[in-house]
Scaffold this motif. Structure first.
Motif: not given
Length: 571
Positions: A22-24, A34-37, A56-58, A63-66
């Protein structure tokens, strides 16, 4: 004219049988990046659960992108609410099981053989074959078996255009009788890919209660083969019939801003785009070493993409371990200790490209297995296109077995060994595991997909110049001169070796010509002097002077030494 708001944040996901990626994507200063994956384990019981896997992936991604991407019920926040959620979602999956296919044809050589190849290219599972030239009792008995265990699709092939129609109409009439008691949705889809004149009579014999589809004759004239339209139709049926059976499909279809599509279809869109960009060359070879199946795709500017698939790295591991499969894997390992480790790993634990590798040797074993697993789709692709897949301007590779098992150099060496490209070829990897999802995104937001692909999703490994033919090992094969922004590199490369040359930023020119001394008069087929502009983004040039085909030494000691030397050169 655009009639909807421009999305500022986009979620994309590719759900496999083992991993969910998954990616944002965010729009910053007018450009999508691409901001985060994240990679998260796919959730499954008997079948992959698309909704749980995406959730689950999101959960990991937020948690990464806060910032929240899911609401209190683990549902994606769509559309965006302030800084929460995203404006749209695009999803692909490779988790659907293959279509069960029955093949009906006139003869073995001119009908069933080409039909078998075409259906195999589409990744279907052929469960039955019926030859219409059999005696009537045998033919009807074989057709009657299709009622006991109905396939997903029945493919009818055979007969050049203007050929016979009666065998097909007779078979269609039997099918109409066999399935008379079943509702339309419970009957197999019938795809006719044969004699042009038989299309309408077959439709009349089947009647209105079948999902009947007609595609181009795969064998319209002697010496011609056109499987591509049948491939596309089988892919469409797969999406219609099997994707909706996956748990969570209905929810994802409601959330997603584009139709949920197969990973292969999304990958094909990206490869077609790459083939249409002059900067990469027109001939693109795509490879996906996935857990459920391996895929090879050939794309050109004017050509319809041609797909070939084979067993995956996990689900069909047996094909690599039976017969001489284990020996073929072990031959790519540069020490007896690694060979012993491979035997133990493959026999006891199996290939697990979806887990964190516990020891470095596991990655080498996995790459060795990928070399062999790719042979099936590459061989099928060569037969389908009647050309060598190695004649490509660009090799675009993905899959955990290739992109997560070692350094760029080790992955590059595995690709060179498996494909054995010819001429000058660029190599790129999908290290972010995002290409299929970008293909799905391109159906609605092509600019976003293009900008993320160009800026963040093309991991460039290098350019390779491969010398065809063969010469005496250790003797000079070619003289090279490389000119780039940092200056000039010049020298000779010997037969049986690999050489790596770092490149500076900007354009680079390679001049190369054969060296006469030491060449075998019978085997060398070196081309005349070469002058070529190398891809601007290539971090390095590799000259492969091992000849074609690559031949490993017969002696174990010599083979270990050359494998270690090649690996050390590209490390």
């Amino acid at each position: 004219m655009r009639d909807r708001p421009v999305p500022q944040t986009i979620l994309v996901a590719d759900i496999g049988t083992v991993w969910t990626h998954a990616a944002l994507i965010e729009r910053v200063a007018g450009v999508y990046r691409l901001a985060a994956r994240v990679d998260a384990p796919t959730q499954a019981n008997e079948r992959v659960d698309l909704q749980a896997s995406l959730g689950g992936a999101l959960a990991r991604l937020q948690q990464i992108v806060r910032r929240p991407l899911l609401d209190g019920e683990d549902t994606p926040i769509l559309p965006r609410q302030g800084i929460q959620g995203a404006d749209m979602l695009a999803v692909t999956t490779s988790a659907a099981k293959p279509l069960a296919c029955a093949l009906i044809g006139l003869t073995e050589d001119l009908s069933l053989g080409p039909g078998r190849a075409a259906c195999g290219l589409a990744g279907t599972e052929i469960i039955d074959e019926i030859q219409l030239t059999l005696d009537r009792p045998l033919r009807h008995r074989a057709l009657a078996d299709l009622r006991t265990t109905p396939p997903d699709v029945i493919v009818m092939v055979g007969g050049v255009d203007t050929g016979p129609t009666r065998p097909f109409t007779g078979a269609a009439a039997v099918l109409a009788t066999l399935y008379a008691g079943l509702a339309r949705e419970a009957r197999p889809v019938v795809v006719f890919a044969g004699n042009l004149e038989a299309r309408r009579p077959v439709a009349d014999a089947l009647g209105p209660d079948f999902d009947y589809r007609v595609v181009e004759n795969i064998h319209p004239r002697l010496g011609e083969s056109h499987p591509q339209e049948l491939q596309r139709e089988l892919e469409r049926i797969q999406n219609e019939r099997h994707l909706p059976l996956l748990p969570g499909y209905a929810a994802l279809s409601e959330w997603a801003g584009t139709p949920v599509m197969s990973s292969t279809a999304g990958l094909s869109i990206v490869l077609q785009f790459l083939s249409q960009q002059g900067r990469y060359g027109s001939r693109v070879l795509g490879l996906d070493a996935g857990a459920s199946r391996t895929v090879a795709l050939s794309c050109g500017i004017q050509d319809t993409p041609v797909l070939a698939s084979g067993p995956g790295m996990i689900n069909d591991l047996d094909h690599l371990l039976n017969g001489d499969g284990l020996a073929r894997i072990r031959r790519w390992l540069p020490s007896p200790a690694l060979e012993a480790a491979a035997s133990a790993l493959l026999r006891n634990r199996g290939l697990r490209p979806h887990t964190v590798l516990e020891r470095p040797e596991e990655g080498l074993v996995l790459l060795a297995a990928a070399r062999e697993a790719l042979q099936f789709p590459l061989t099928a692709l060569a037969a389908a296109t009647d050309s060598d897949p190695g004649h490509a301007d660009l090799i675009a590779a993905r899959g955990g077995a290739l992109c997560r098992s070692g350094s760029d150099g080790q992955t590059l060496l595995a690709l060179l060994d498996a494909i054995q490209p010819r001429g000058v070829t660029g190599i790129i990897l999908d290290r972010a595991s995002i290409w299929p999802a970008l293909g799905a995104l391109a159906q609605r937001e092509p600019l976003a997909a293009l900008q993320v692909l160009e800026h963040d999703a093309l991991h460039r490994v290098g350019a390779v110049c491969s010398i065809d033919g063969r010469g005496i090992a250790g003797r000079p094969a070619c003289h090279y001169r490389i000119q780039d922004a940092t200056g000039v590199q010049e020298g000779e490369v010997c037969w049986g070796t690999l050489a790596r040359f770092p490149l500076g930023q900007g354009p680079a020119i390679l001049r190369m010509e054969p060296v006469g001394a030491g060449r075998s008069r019978h085997e060398s087929t070196l081309q005349p002097p070469l002058r070529v502009a190398l891809p601007k983004e290539a971090p390095a040039l590799i000259i492969d002077a091992r000849g074609r085909p690559v031949r490993l030494a017969d002696s174990d000691t010599e083979r270990y030494e050359e494998l270690e030397t090649w690996s050390r050169t590209l490390r």
